[in-house]
Write an enzyme that holds these catalytic residues in place. Structure first.
Site, PDB file in Angstrom:
ATOM      1  N   GLY A   1     -10.770 -10.318 -36.280  1.00 14.58           N
ATOM      2  CA  GLY A   1     -11.867  -8.956 -37.018  1.00 14.58           C
ATOM      3  C   GLY A   1     -13.040  -9.261 -36.135  1.00 14.58           C
ATOM      4  O   GLY A   1     -12.756  -9.320 -34.870  1.00 14.58           O
ATOM      5  N   GLY A   2     -14.548  -9.631 -36.443  1.00 16.38           N
ATOM      6  CA  GLY A   2     -14.688  -8.794 -35.162  1.00 16.38           C
ATOM      7  C   GLY A   2     -15.174  -9.968 -34.259  1.00 16.38           C
ATOM      8  O   GLY A   2     -15.530  -9.065 -33.607  1.00 16.38           O
TER       9      GLY A   2
ATOM     10  N   ALA B   1       1.138  -1.754   0.136  1.00 17.96           N
ATOM     11  CA  ALA B   1      -0.159  -0.030   0.262  1.00 17.96           C
ATOM     12  C   ALA B   1       1.132   1.359   0.386  1.00 17.96           C
ATOM     13  O   ALA B   1       1.147   1.243   0.802  1.00 17.96           O
ATOM     14  CB  ALA B   1      -0.776  -0.058   1.526  1.00 17.96           C
ATOM     15  N   LEU B   2       1.300   1.825  -1.319  1.00 26.38           N
ATOM     16  CA  LEU B   2       1.838   3.074  -1.414  1.00 26.38           C
ATOM     17  C   LEU B   2       0.912   3.797  -2.193  1.00 26.38           C
ATOM     18  O   LEU B   2       1.354   4.876  -1.242  1.00 26.38           O
ATOM     19  CB  LEU B   2       3.579   2.899  -2.339  1.00 26.38           C
ATOM     20  CG  LEU B   2       4.174   3.509  -3.083  1.00 26.38           C
ATOM     21  CD1 LEU B   2       4.453   4.453  -1.607  1.00 26.38           C
ATOM     22  CD2 LEU B   2       4.831   3.595  -3.413  1.00 26.38           C
TER      23      LEU B   2
ATOM     24  N   SER C   1       4.313   4.224 -18.111  1.00 31.26           N
ATOM     25  CA  SER C   1       5.430   4.450 -19.097  1.00 31.26           C
ATOM     26  C   SER C   1       5.867   5.689 -19.158  1.00 31.26           C
ATOM     27  O   SER C   1       7.308   5.486 -19.452  1.00 31.26           O
ATOM     28  CB  SER C   1       4.569   4.778 -20.597  1.00 31.26           C
ATOM     29  OG  SER C   1       3.649   3.104 -20.941  1.00 31.26           O
TER      30      SER C   1
ATOM     31  N   ILE D   1      -4.749  -0.310  -4.744  1.00 33.34           N
ATOM     32  CA  ILE D   1      -3.912  -1.052  -3.913  1.00 33.34           C
ATOM     33  C   ILE D   1      -5.264  -2.667  -3.888  1.00 33.34           C
ATOM     34  O   ILE D   1      -5.667  -3.191  -3.771  1.00 33.34           O
ATOM     35  CB  ILE D   1      -3.517  -1.082  -2.573  1.00 33.34           C
ATOM     36  CG1 ILE D   1      -3.495   0.121  -1.789  1.00 33.34           C
ATOM     37  CG2 ILE D   1      -2.890  -2.224  -1.211  1.00 33.34           C
ATOM     38  CD1 ILE D   1      -2.493   0.818  -2.571  1.00 33.34           C
ATOM     39  N   THR D   2      -3.548  -3.379  -4.897  1.00 32.52           N
ATOM     40  CA  THR D   2      -3.775  -5.065  -5.393  1.00 32.52           C
ATOM     41  C   THR D   2      -4.159  -6.087  -4.046  1.00 32.52           C
ATOM     42  O   THR D   2      -3.255  -5.617  -3.675  1.00 32.52           O
ATOM     43  CB  THR D   2      -2.856  -5.300  -6.459  1.00 32.52           C
ATOM     44  OG1 THR D   2      -3.502  -4.449  -7.709  1.00 32.52           O
ATOM     45  CG2 THR D   2      -3.238  -6.794  -6.812  1.00 32.52           C
TER      46      THR D   2
ATOM     47  N   GLU E   1       2.595   0.949 -11.189  1.00 31.10           N
ATOM     48  CA  GLU E   1       3.874   0.720 -11.407  1.00 31.10           C
ATOM     49  C   GLU E   1       5.198   1.192 -11.370  1.00 31.10           C
ATOM     50  O   GLU E   1       5.860   0.792 -12.855  1.00 31.10           O
ATOM     51  CB  GLU E   1       4.691  -1.208 -11.550  1.00 31.10           C
ATOM     52  CG  GLU E   1       3.438  -1.977 -10.027  1.00 31.10           C
ATOM     53  CD  GLU E   1       3.648  -3.169  -9.724  1.00 31.10           C
ATOM     54  OE1 GLU E   1       4.772  -3.869 -10.657  1.00 31.10           O
ATOM     55  OE2 GLU E   1       3.336  -4.340  -9.372  1.00 31.10           O
TER      56      GLU E   1
HETATM   57  C1  LIG Z   1      -5.773  -2.096 -10.895  1.00 33.32           C
HETATM   58  C2  LIG Z   1      -4.421  -0.742 -10.500  1.00 33.32           C
HETATM   59  C3  LIG Z   1      -3.987  -1.547  -9.434  1.00 33.32           C
HETATM   60  C4  LIG Z   1      -3.093  -0.871  -8.846  1.00 33.32           C
HETATM   61  N1  LIG Z   1      -2.394  -1.566  -7.642  1.00 33.32           N
HETATM   62  C5  LIG Z   1      -1.041  -1.000  -6.906  1.00 33.32           C
HETATM   63  C6  LIG Z   1      -0.546  -1.346  -5.181  1.00 33.32           C
HETATM   64  O1  LIG Z   1      -1.102  -2.734  -5.331  1.00 33.32           O
HETATM   65  N2  LIG Z   1      -0.172  -0.586  -4.933  1.00 33.32           N
HETATM   66  C7  LIG Z   1      -0.046   0.442  -5.052  1.00 33.32           C
HETATM   67  O2  LIG Z   1       0.870   1.187  -4.095  1.00 33.32           O
HETATM   68  N3  LIG Z   1      -0.535   0.952  -6.306  1.00 33.32           N
HETATM   69  C8  LIG Z   1      -1.077   0.824  -6.497  1.00 33.32           C
HETATM   70  N4  LIG Z   1      -1.940   1.619  -7.476  1.00 33.32           N
HETATM   71  C9  LIG Z   1      -1.997   2.133  -8.027  1.00 33.32           C
HETATM   72  C10 LIG Z   1      -0.510   2.532  -9.656  1.00 33.32           C
HETATM   73  O3  LIG Z   1       0.717   2.233  -9.147  1.00 33.32           O
HETATM   74  C11 LIG Z   1      -1.145   4.700 -10.080  1.00 33.32           C
HETATM   75  O4  LIG Z   1      -1.754   4.391 -10.404  1.00 33.32           O
HETATM   76  C12 LIG Z   1       0.417   4.550 -10.648  1.00 33.32           C
HETATM   77  O5  LIG Z   1       1.167   5.053 -10.803  1.00 33.32           O
HETATM   78  C13 LIG Z   1      -0.097   6.164 -11.672  1.00 33.32           C
HETATM   79  O6  LIG Z   1      -0.734   7.138 -10.926  1.00 33.32           O
HETATM   80  P1  LIG Z   1      -1.996   8.046 -10.998  1.00 33.32           P
HETATM   81  O7  LIG Z   1      -2.804   7.276 -10.901  1.00 33.32           O
HETATM   82  O8  LIG Z   1      -1.997   9.080  -9.435  1.00 33.32           O
HETATM   83  O9  LIG Z   1      -1.538   8.829 -12.163  1.00 33.32           O
HETATM   84  P2  LIG Z   1      -1.241   9.714 -12.391  1.00 33.32           P
HETATM   85  O10 LIG Z   1      -0.071  10.318 -11.549  1.00 33.32           O
HETATM   86  O11 LIG Z   1      -1.883  10.738 -12.360  1.00 33.32           O
HETATM   87  O12 LIG Z   1      -1.102  10.697 -13.570  1.00 33.32           O
HETATM   88  C14 LIG Z   1      -1.716  10.459 -14.436  1.00 33.32           C
HETATM   89  C15 LIG Z   1      -0.818  10.992 -15.786  1.00 33.32           C
HETATM   90  O13 LIG Z   1       0.164  12.219 -15.546  1.00 33.32           O
HETATM   91  C16 LIG Z   1       1.415  11.393 -16.225  1.00 33.32           C
HETATM   92  N5  LIG Z   1       2.419  11.741 -15.359  1.00 33.32           N
HETATM   93  C17 LIG Z   1       2.461  12.006 -13.956  1.00 33.32           C
HETATM   94  N6  LIG Z   1       3.293  12.714 -13.770  1.00 33.32           N
HETATM   95  C18 LIG Z   1       4.936  13.333 -14.888  1.00 33.32           C
HETATM   96  C19 LIG Z   1       5.647  13.729 -15.452  1.00 33.32           C
HETATM   97  N7  LIG Z   1       6.701  14.143 -13.826  1.00 33.32           N
HETATM   98  N8  LIG Z   1       6.168  13.503 -16.448  1.00 33.32           N
HETATM   99  C20 LIG Z   1       5.860  13.220 -17.061  1.00 33.32           C
HETATM  100  N9  LIG Z   1       3.850  12.927 -17.407  1.00 33.32           N
HETATM  101  C21 LIG Z   1       3.985  12.403 -16.583  1.00 33.32           C
HETATM  102  C22 LIG Z   1       1.177   9.525 -15.967  1.00 33.32           C
HETATM  103  O14 LIG Z   1       1.784   9.194 -16.750  1.00 33.32           O
HETATM  104  C23 LIG Z   1      -0.193   9.390 -16.530  1.00 33.32           C
HETATM  105  O15 LIG Z   1       0.130   9.890 -18.644  1.00 33.32           O
HETATM  106  C24 LIG Z   1      -2.469   0.299  -8.929  1.00 33.32           C
HETATM  107  C25 LIG Z   1      -3.187   1.069 -10.327  1.00 33.32           C
HETATM  108  C26 LIG Z   1      -4.106   0.285 -10.802  1.00 33.32           C
HETATM  109  C27 LIG Z   1      -4.774   1.040 -11.107  1.00 33.32           C
END
Ligand SMILES: Cc1cc2nc3c(=O)[nH]c(=O)nc-3n(C[C@H](O)[C@H](O)[C@H](O)COP(=O)(O)OP(=O)(O)OC[C@H]3O[C@@H](n4cnc5c(N)ncnc54)[C@H](O)[C@@H]3O)c2cc1C
Length: 390
Positions: free
Chosen positions: A340-341, A123-124, A368, A156-157, A365
């Protein structure tokens, strides 16, 4: 590093067989019920799937990074929910303990996770700490022989079903950024801890993801991971560095499976009096999938070996996660096209489910974009280090 070829091959063969005999026939059931059936979870636990990465002295298999990614590539050739069910224990849910816990903490918690008796999670992430992971607002205040945690973690997964939570919280209220953060192992049942219901998501049905709420949650002092305050963010980075290679392997498995399904379709579906796979434009899509899968596979294996050899893999691990997750997205898209479809209609193929499932890989994690930034940062760091040593 492969410690014993024969033992590893037996494990890989067992996983391969299990995936085809148990996982594939139950994929639709998992999607429909939004749960990996308890009998299948027990089966996975009995086979030791939960303990792959946990050292042998704590009841796990103690797989090296190379062995772990090879096993992960096999297990992940099925619906993502299966490997997500065990994957927190073989990855982010146990790794902070493996990397930095005290001996007492390891003895107490790792055997529970290795056997699958307890499900772990990490939980980060918080509302204001997503890509900016160090912007943690959850606090941990010392109160006698306890810490009192307040805050909320989201996305949090396995949170809705977890028994053990690796939690990052700020122990120094005057700190900001990566400093002043500590890691805790928190048990479900501790006063003040609750979890939300699972979210409704685009894909990965059967993999519960939710929130963790700390409302004056009392955590014994002995649950401070490593027994030292302020090193929590370093612990998180250790976990994520290894996890990037692991996750890249887990992106490669679904790509292999999607290509397999697309090959079957291309070899059976007929148009214009012949199999669609005979058309060179279709063949090119399939060939591109294979070429990219092979590139990811080799990259992941080479990085895993380098990690096992003790090399600095901060750059390569980020490349692995970035390339393999983007590769998987491209493969998913091409495979839907080959169908396809039928690739769009859920009643006619399961490729649309995979397409939705794998979309997440490019987001969590480290998105990109965050990995692109990190790759640049690591390249600059290496150049500076080389310049100094010249
Ligand atoms: C289904 C699911 C499971 C997950 N499981 C876990 C888990 O088990 N534990 C945990 O701790 N977290 C978990 N996460 C959290 C996940 O790691 C975050 O959602 C992820 O790191 C992105 O953070 P955000 O959603 O706040 O997106 P944001 O940080 O708000 O990003 C929004 C957009 O802005 C872009 N962006 C942000 N900063 C920059 C920058 N400096 N330069 C360029 N582009 C940028 C991003 O690439 C993205 O396109 C999970 C998420 C999901 C959806």
């Amino acid at each position: 590093m492969i410690r014993d070829e024969k033992t590893l091959n037996a494990l890989l063969e067992e996983v391969r067989d299990w995936v085809r005999r148990v996982a594939h026939p139950n994929e639709q059931r998992v999607a429909d019920t939004n749960e990996v059936p308890p009998g299948i979870v027990q089966d996975m636990a009995g086979r030791g799937f939960f303990g792959w990465s946990i050292p042998e002295e704590y009841g796990g298999l103690g797989l090296t990074t190379e062995e772990l990614v090879m096993a992960a590539m096999e297990l992940s050739q099925s619906a993502v929910a299966y490997r997500a069910r065990v994957g927190t224990n073989t990855g982010i849910g146990s790794e902070a303990l493996v990397a930095d816990a005290t001996e007492v903490q390891k003895q107490k918690y790792l055997p529970l996770m290795a056997s699958g008796q307890a499900t772990g999670c990490l939980a980060l992430t918080e509302v204001n700490a997503g890509s900016e992971a160090s912007n943690i607002e959850t606090t941990a205040r010392r109160d006698g022989d306890h810490y009192v945690l307040n805050g909320m973690k989201r996305y949090i997964t396995n949170a809705p079903i977890a028994d053990l939570f690796t939690v990052f919280a700020r122990t120094d209220p005057d700190s900001s950024g990566a400093r002043g953060i500590s890691a805790f192992i928190v048990e479900r049942g501790y006063e003040g801890l609750s979890t939300s219901a699972p979210y409704k998501m685009m894909g990965q049905s059967g993999s519960p993801v939710g929130e963790v709420i700390f409302d004056d949650c009392r955590v014994p002092v002995e649950n401070l991971i490593g027994g030292v305050e302020g090193i929590g963010f370093k612990t998180a980075m250790k976990v994520l560095n290894k996890q990037r290679i692991h996750l890249a392997a887990l992106c490669t498995g679904p790509a292999i499976r999607m290509l397999d399904m697309a090959m079957d379709h291309a070899n059976t579906r007929q148009q214009f009096g012949q199999k669609v796979g005979n058309f060179q434009l279709v063949a090119a899509m399939l060939a591109d999938c294979r070429a990219e899968i092979e590139a990811a596979r080799q990259l992941v294996l080479a990085t895993a070996r380098a990690r096992d050899a003790g090399a600095d893999i901060a750059l390569e691990a980020s490349i692995c996660k970035y390339f393999a997750s983007e590769m998987c997205g491209r493969v998913a898209d091409r495979c839907v096209q080959v169908f396809g479809g039928a690739g769009y209609v859920a009643d006619h193929s399961s490729i649309e489910r995979y397409y939705r499932d794998v979309r997440l890989f490019r987001l969590y994690e480290g998105t990109s974009q965050i990995h692109q930034l990190n790759i640049m940062k690591q390249m600059q760091r290496r150049r500076s280090a080389e310049a100094v040593s010249r």
